[in-house]
Design an enzyme around this catalytic site. Structure first.
Site, PDB file in Angstrom:
ATOM      1  N   CYS A 103      -0.566  96.469  41.254  1.00 10.44           N
ATOM      2  CA  CYS A 103       0.197  97.281  40.309  1.00 10.44           C
ATOM      3  C   CYS A 103      -0.209  98.744  40.483  1.00 10.44           C
ATOM      4  O   CYS A 103      -1.081  99.075  41.295  1.00 10.44           O
ATOM      5  CB  CYS A 103      -0.071  96.825  38.871  1.00 10.44           C
ATOM      6  SG  CYS A 103      -1.751  97.215  38.310  1.00 10.44           S
ATOM      7  N   CYS A 145      -4.023  99.386  39.627  1.00 12.12           N
ATOM      8  CA  CYS A 145      -4.903  98.865  40.674  1.00 12.12           C
ATOM      9  C   CYS A 145      -4.756  99.673  41.961  1.00 12.12           C
ATOM     10  O   CYS A 145      -5.723  99.875  42.693  1.00 12.12           O
ATOM     11  CB  CYS A 145      -4.600  97.393  40.929  1.00 12.12           C
ATOM     12  SG  CYS A 145      -5.082  96.305  39.569  1.00 12.12           S
ATOM     13  N   GLU A 147      -7.393  92.670  41.425  1.00  9.12           N
ATOM     14  CA  GLU A 147      -7.922  93.780  42.235  1.00  9.12           C
ATOM     15  C   GLU A 147      -8.895  94.618  41.411  1.00  9.12           C
ATOM     16  O   GLU A 147      -9.958  95.038  41.891  1.00  9.12           O
ATOM     17  CB  GLU A 147      -6.773  94.665  42.734  1.00  9.12           C
ATOM     18  CG  GLU A 147      -5.744  93.939  43.581  1.00  9.12           C
ATOM     19  CD  GLU A 147      -4.569  93.449  42.751  1.00  9.12           C
ATOM     20  OE1 GLU A 147      -3.467  93.385  43.302  1.00  9.12           O
ATOM     21  OE2 GLU A 147      -4.751  93.151  41.549  1.00  9.12           O
ATOM     22  N   HIS A 191      -6.635  92.978  35.970  1.00  7.56           N
ATOM     23  CA  HIS A 191      -6.019  92.374  37.149  1.00  7.56           C
ATOM     24  C   HIS A 191      -7.073  91.965  38.176  1.00  7.56           C
ATOM     25  O   HIS A 191      -8.231  92.407  38.131  1.00  7.56           O
ATOM     26  CB  HIS A 191      -5.021  93.346  37.766  1.00  7.56           C
ATOM     27  CG  HIS A 191      -3.782  93.505  36.943  1.00  7.56           C
ATOM     28  ND1 HIS A 191      -2.673  94.219  37.370  1.00  7.56           N
ATOM     29  CD2 HIS A 191      -3.455  93.033  35.711  1.00  7.56           C
ATOM     30  CE1 HIS A 191      -1.735  94.176  36.456  1.00  7.56           C
ATOM     31  NE2 HIS A 191      -2.185  93.465  35.425  1.00  7.56           N
TER      32      HIS A 191
END
Length: 333
Positions: A289, A292, A263, A261
């Site tokens: 999420c 993260c 992040e 992801h």
């Protein structure tokens, strides 16, 4: 336009004046009138001598310093007038198109600034500093220096308790309020950073969703990341991730996804390049999420700003807040 400055020691009047000079304002200081008087008498320019001479001049005419400066002002120019320390001086200047601005900052911060400039005659302890403050703040003799009464006449206040960029932003906003010629169409920091995060997202190779995050410290970008397959692995849009290419429903079969992801990549890139991110802020085009979120918490990031909400956002936002992290949803105005 004439802007006058008043305020306590080390509040930042000189810094404000210097910034206005860069904006084309011509500079005058009431203290320079006093310095000129001392120079003619062959006296040393010290704080005590300046205060004594200023009070001596005001005893004959409380607005004499302001009147000396007014004679130098011309039409169709912008001026900044510093060192206004008496209400009579302010009132004299208010006969013109004049705005008095009170510059202030917490006493402890101003004392630390005074120590940093390290002038020989400055107080060396906070107690001495406060004693000096009290002596200059108010005076029963209305013709003498009186910061408190002068500040009460100010129509604008600038609190200088942050870095230079914050102070300069506040000055720009003040100028725009006072004169439309200084109006600048400029994005807020949130809009600026989120728009950059959106551009970073365009680099994503994910087949499902383009997401990006940028990490900010001291209003500087120190890391960026967008979602996609790991370094050296076939890109998602080249069939590198089966889950994304089959367009699995959001929130399902997450364990099968090989993409990292935005992040996650921003945090990992910081580690890869040896950049500390403790106390930073992270701007993300989507709320993080759960994975993260845990990385953000353990990395010591202090603030999360997001644009759109990711599935299962309630749990992650609750966890971030429990960890003491500031969470804000960006709302474009």
């Amino acid at each position: 336009m004439i802007i006058g400055l008043t305020g306590e020691n080390c509040a930042g009047k000189g810094t404000v004046a210097d910034y206005l000079k860069k904006k084309g304002f011509e500079y005058y200081s009431l203290s320079d009138v006093v310095r000129d008087a001392l120079a003619k008498e062959g006296k040393e320019i010290t704080r005590d001598n300046l205060i004594k001479k200023a009070n001596e001049l005001r005893s004959k005419d409380a607005s004499v310093l302001a009147k000396a400066v007014v004679t130098k002002l011309k039409q169709n120019k912008n001026y900044v007038v510093d060192s206004i320390r008496n209400p009579f001086e302010a009132n004299e200047l208010m006969k013109l198109k004049f705005t008095l601005v009170y510059i202030t900052a917490p006493a402890q911060l101003r004392f630390e600034r005074m120590l940093a400039r390290n002038r020989e005659q400055d107080p060396k302890t906070f107690k001495e500093f406060l004693a000096l403050e009290n002596a200059e703040r108010a005076n029963k003799d209305g013709k003498k220096q009186n910061i408190e009464a002068t500040a009460a006449l100010a129509s604008k206040t600038l609190v200088n308790d942050g870095d230079f960029s914050k102070l300069y932003d506040n000055i720009d906003h003040l100028l725009a309020e006072l004169n439309g010629d200084f109006m600048v169409e400029r994005p807020s920091w949130d809009e600026y950073f989120m728009s950059i995060a959106s551009v970073v997202a365009s680099r994503s190779n994910c087949m499902k969703r383009k997401v990006a995050a940028i990490i900010i410290k001291d209003k500087r970008i120190i890391s960026t990341g967008y979602n996609g397959t790991p370094r050296g692995v076939k890109n998602c849009n080249e069939d590198g991730c089966e889950r994304c290419n089959t367009h699995t429903e959001s929130g399902k079969n997450l364990a099968d996804c090989v993409c990292s992801h935005g992040e996650e990549n921003a945090i990992v890139q910081s580690a890869y390049h040896g950049i500390a991110i403790k106390g930073s802020s992270i701007y993300s085009t989507f709320s993080p999420c759960l994975l993260c979120t845990k990385m953000i918490i353990n990395a010591g990031i202090g603030e999360v700003v997001y644009n759109a909400e990711y599935p299962l956002a309630d749990q992650t936002i609750k966890l971030l807040k429990e960890a003491g992290i500031v969470v804000r949803k960006y709302e474009k105005k």
